[in-house]
Scaffold this active site. Structure first.
Site, PDB file in Angstrom:
ATOM      1  N   LYS A 204      42.806  64.277  74.263  1.00 18.16           N
ATOM      2  CA  LYS A 204      42.745  64.861  75.604  1.00 18.16           C
ATOM      3  C   LYS A 204      41.860  64.002  76.510  1.00 18.16           C
ATOM      4  O   LYS A 204      42.226  63.648  77.612  1.00 18.16           O
ATOM      5  CB  LYS A 204      42.199  66.290  75.483  1.00 18.16           C
ATOM      6  N   GLU A 210      36.031  58.992  66.954  1.00 18.11           N
ATOM      7  CA  GLU A 210      36.874  58.786  65.769  1.00 18.11           C
ATOM      8  C   GLU A 210      38.250  58.255  66.166  1.00 18.11           C
ATOM      9  O   GLU A 210      38.757  57.274  65.606  1.00 18.11           O
ATOM     10  CB  GLU A 210      37.064  60.101  65.001  1.00 18.11           C
ATOM     11  N   GLY A 265      41.853  72.028  73.533  1.00 13.30           N
ATOM     12  CA  GLY A 265      42.287  71.197  72.400  1.00 13.30           C
ATOM     13  C   GLY A 265      42.957  71.995  71.297  1.00 13.30           C
ATOM     14  O   GLY A 265      44.058  71.675  70.841  1.00 13.30           O
ATOM     15  N   ARG A 266      42.305  73.066  70.852  1.00 19.28           N
ATOM     16  CA  ARG A 266      42.858  73.826  69.722  1.00 19.28           C
ATOM     17  C   ARG A 266      44.042  74.701  70.113  1.00 19.28           C
ATOM     18  O   ARG A 266      44.627  75.367  69.273  1.00 19.28           O
ATOM     19  CB  ARG A 266      41.753  74.654  69.052  1.00 19.28           C
ATOM     20  N   GLU A 351      36.125  78.025  65.958  1.00 19.51           N
ATOM     21  CA  GLU A 351      35.648  77.278  67.130  1.00 19.51           C
ATOM     22  C   GLU A 351      35.726  78.169  68.376  1.00 19.51           C
ATOM     23  O   GLU A 351      34.979  77.976  69.335  1.00 19.51           O
ATOM     24  CB  GLU A 351      36.475  76.001  67.333  1.00 19.51           C
ATOM     25  N   HIS A 382      44.854  81.590  40.906  1.00 15.76           N
ATOM     26  CA  HIS A 382      44.291  80.977  39.706  1.00 15.76           C
ATOM     27  C   HIS A 382      42.939  80.343  39.996  1.00 15.76           C
ATOM     28  O   HIS A 382      42.443  79.541  39.202  1.00 15.76           O
ATOM     29  CB  HIS A 382      45.267  79.928  39.168  1.00 15.76           C
ATOM     30  N   LYS A 510      27.279  65.492  67.192  1.00 16.83           N
ATOM     31  CA  LYS A 510      27.873  64.237  67.705  1.00 16.83           C
ATOM     32  C   LYS A 510      26.797  63.377  68.358  1.00 16.83           C
ATOM     33  O   LYS A 510      26.712  62.181  68.115  1.00 16.83           O
ATOM     34  CB  LYS A 510      28.945  64.558  68.765  1.00 16.83           C
TER      35      LYS A 510
HETATM   36  C1  G6Q Z   1      39.313  71.810  70.379  1.00 18.42           C
HETATM   37  C2  G6Q Z   1      38.179  70.942  70.487  1.00 18.42           C
HETATM   38  C3  G6Q Z   1      38.230  69.704  69.639  1.00 18.42           C
HETATM   39  C4  G6Q Z   1      39.036  68.561  70.256  1.00 18.42           C
HETATM   40  C5  G6Q Z   1      38.719  67.280  69.510  1.00 18.42           C
HETATM   41  C6  G6Q Z   1      39.526  66.111  70.000  1.00 18.42           C
HETATM   42  O1  G6Q Z   1      39.483  72.814  71.018  1.00 18.42           O
HETATM   43  O2  G6Q Z   1      37.940  70.682  71.816  1.00 18.42           O
HETATM   44  O3  G6Q Z   1      38.703  69.940  68.350  1.00 18.42           O
HETATM   45  O4  G6Q Z   1      40.392  68.845  70.223  1.00 18.42           O
HETATM   46  O5  G6Q Z   1      37.353  67.010  69.605  1.00 18.42           O
HETATM   47  O6  G6Q Z   1      39.296  65.881  71.353  1.00 18.42           O
HETATM   48  P1  G6Q Z   1      40.190  64.890  72.153  1.00 18.42           P
HETATM   49  O7  G6Q Z   1      41.589  65.418  72.164  1.00 18.42           O
HETATM   50  O8  G6Q Z   1      39.603  64.803  73.523  1.00 18.42           O
HETATM   51  O9  G6Q Z   1      40.152  63.571  71.427  1.00 18.42           O
END
Ligand code: G6Q
Length: 550
Positions: A204, A210, A265-266, A351, A382, A510
């Protein structure tokens, strides 16, 4: 006093009256219990009769939802109000799957045409890749799609792609790289041919450490293999809200699929973040996925709370969390295709609702989001089910299973379904010590040994679970299932009065990692942190030194 406080008081008093009631008794007293405590919506059947609730409990819980302002919050979310207060954003994942033409606006601007525009571009692009018209740098068609993203830009596409594997196009494979651990990318690339690999960089912000490091490494790999920078254009596309950064990475805006800050994001798998899914199952399948979610949105928006599936599931969670002190909630899909569903829900739920500060800035007055965990059945049986059945904790469970298998094999699916239904039955019914003793005696065990063993074979029972059934796991049903849980999480956030749409709790780690990283790269002794941090970094240096000395 808040509006919900009076009903909370009534629920506490009610809890004291029903705390000792046994579900076996509830079933015995009410022949209609299964019919009364079950419902269907959008192809999903929910049995919630195996809960420690009576009709009065449910009516009080619905009252609590009502008095928490749920109706107003549902309307506000769907309308596009900026209910994500701490980020001053609308929360409009529902607009991404608004297939029935509701008028949705952000700052007065309609969003439908934006969404449709991206869907149309996704269709053109996915059709070109799937048909082989989109060529790699040597003119060969794409065979492998690698999504590089993390968190919300990974968990959704991974879970949904895996769940819909029976719909994958033959000859096309999907891979997902998220972890900064170099093993993830290196292991993935090891099996791939650069000539036929397409990278989807999903972020986003396009700043996530990462994702950017993995994307740059993948880019170098491609350029090394092709010997040509220009190959990037044919092998990299981006999904992002940040055109500037995508362009400076070297991806042409024509190869970028956008979304907007009003998509969390989620909650983003419904946006262009779902591109890997659309590549694998085709755009028609992806639109069925959106249709399923839209149908659940309409159910959620329009159905009275007492017959509203997300509201019922949410309020059952509130019941156990707020009044019984349950700490966790297990999600147990009897569906191998849903293997990553618990992990996906962990992010969605934990989250969103893992917070202690309320929307008005005060401390939450009770525990909020439960710990979500789970694994597919029957594997879990199991492993950890022992604790669910005989441990000291109350763990509400969600079981789920399809009526029809996507991969039928002899009687195996019937065995799977039988196990799914039986687990809820065992949790509800339990087994008394007397029953255990009688069984042991009937098997021929001497009485003294049987009496010694019987307490260990006792199951307290009266343990709650829901069971979700669906005809088959297809794109439509999966869309509905995910939307069901999204709305469940939303309702709980409203009742706890927390903002389910920010995630400030991920920031501190972070920040500190960024500060520590230079100390790991060097090999000097470290003294500028707390003793534990200094000690751990020095130990890593010492271990690396040992390797070098070997
Ligand atoms: C979700 C969070 C988080 C996010 C990641 C990736 O709701 O905001 O999981 O999706 O940190 O972020 P980017 O899409 O900006 O790389």
């Amino acid at each position: 006093m808040k509006q919900g406080d009076a009903v909370r008081g009534r629920l506490e008093a009610h809890w004291a009256r029903v705390a000792d009631v046994d579900m076996r008794q509830l079933f015995a007293d009410d022949p209609d219990r299964f019919a009364a405590f079950s419902l269907s919506a959008v192809g999903i059947f929910l049995d919630y009769s195996r809960h420690r609730v009576t009709r009065e409990t449910m009516s009080l819980l619905v009252d609590l939802a009502d008095r928490s302002g749920l109706r107003q919050m549902i309307d506000a979310m769907f309308r596009g109000d900026k209910i994500n207060l701490t980020e001053n954003r609308s929360v409009l994942h529902t607009a991404l799957r608004n297939r029935c033409g509701r008028d949705v606006r952000v700052d007065g601007q309609p969003v439908a045409s934006l969404v449709e525009g991206v869907l149309a571009r996704m269709r053109t692009f996915t059709e070109r890749v799937r048909s082989g018209e989109w060529k790699g740098f040597t003119g060969r068609a794409i065979t492998d799609v690698v999504n590089i993203g993390i968190g919300g830009s990974d968990l959704g596409p991974v879970m949904v792609s895996q769940a819909l594997k029976p719909w994958w196009q033959t000859g096309l494979r999907a891979h997902f790289v998220s972890n900064i651990d170099p093993s993830h990318l290196v292991e993935t690339l090891a099996g791939l041919d650069a000539e036929t690999t397409l990278f989807v960089v999903a972020s986003k912000t396009f700043t996530t450490a990462e994702t950017m490091m993995n994307a740059r490494a993948a880019r170098s790999w491609l350029v090394d293999q092709s010997g040509d920078d220009a190959a990037v254009m044919r092998h990299f596309v981006a999904v992002s809200t940040n055109t500037e950064r995508v362009t400076s990475f070297g991806i042409h805006p024509d190869n970028m699929f956008g979304f907007w800050d009003w998509v969390g994001g989620r909650y983003s798998v419904w946006s262009a973040v779902g591109l890997p899914v659309a590549l694998m199952i085709g755009m028609d399948g992806f639109e069925q996925f959106l249709d399923g979610a839209c149908a659940m949105d309409e159910h959620f928006r329009l159905t009275p709370f007492e017959a509203n599936m997300p509201v019922i599931m949410a309020m059952l969670g509130i019941w156990y969390n707020d009044f019984w002190g349950a700490e966790t909630h297990a999600v147990l899909p009897y569906d191998q295709f849903l293997a990553r569903f618990p992990a996906y829900l962990q992010q969605l739920d934990m989250e969103s609702n893992g917070k202690t500060i309320t929307r008005d800035g005060s401390q939450a007055s009770c525990n909020t989001g439960p710990v979500i965990w789970g694994e597919p059945g029957t594997n879990g049986q199991h492993a950890f089910y022992q604790l669910i059945h005989q441990g000291s904790r109350l763990i509400p469970c969600d079981f789920m299973v399809a009526a029809r298998s996507q991969r039928p094999l002899g009687q195996q699916h019937d065995v799977l379904v039988a196990n799914c239904i039986a687990q809820g039955q065992a949790l509800m019914r339990g087994k008394t010590e007397h029953e255990a003793l009688q069984e042991l005696l009937a098997s021929g065990m001497p009485e003294q040994a049987a009496r010694q063993l019987a307490p260990h074979k006792r199951f307290a029972g009266n343990r709650p679970s829901s069971t979700l059934l669906y005809r088959e796991l297809n794109p439509f049903t999966l869309g509905a299932l995910i939307a069901l849980y999204e709305h469940k999480v939303f309702v709980q956030g409203v009742v706890w009065n927390i903002n389910s749409f920010d995630q400030w709790g991920v920031e501190l780690g972070k920040q500190l990692a960024t500060a520590l990283q230079p100390d790991l790269t060097g090999d000097n002794r470290v003294q500028n942190h707390d003793p534990s941090t200094n000690g751990l970094i020095d130990t890593i240096h010492a271990m690396r030194q040992e390797e070098d000395d070997d």
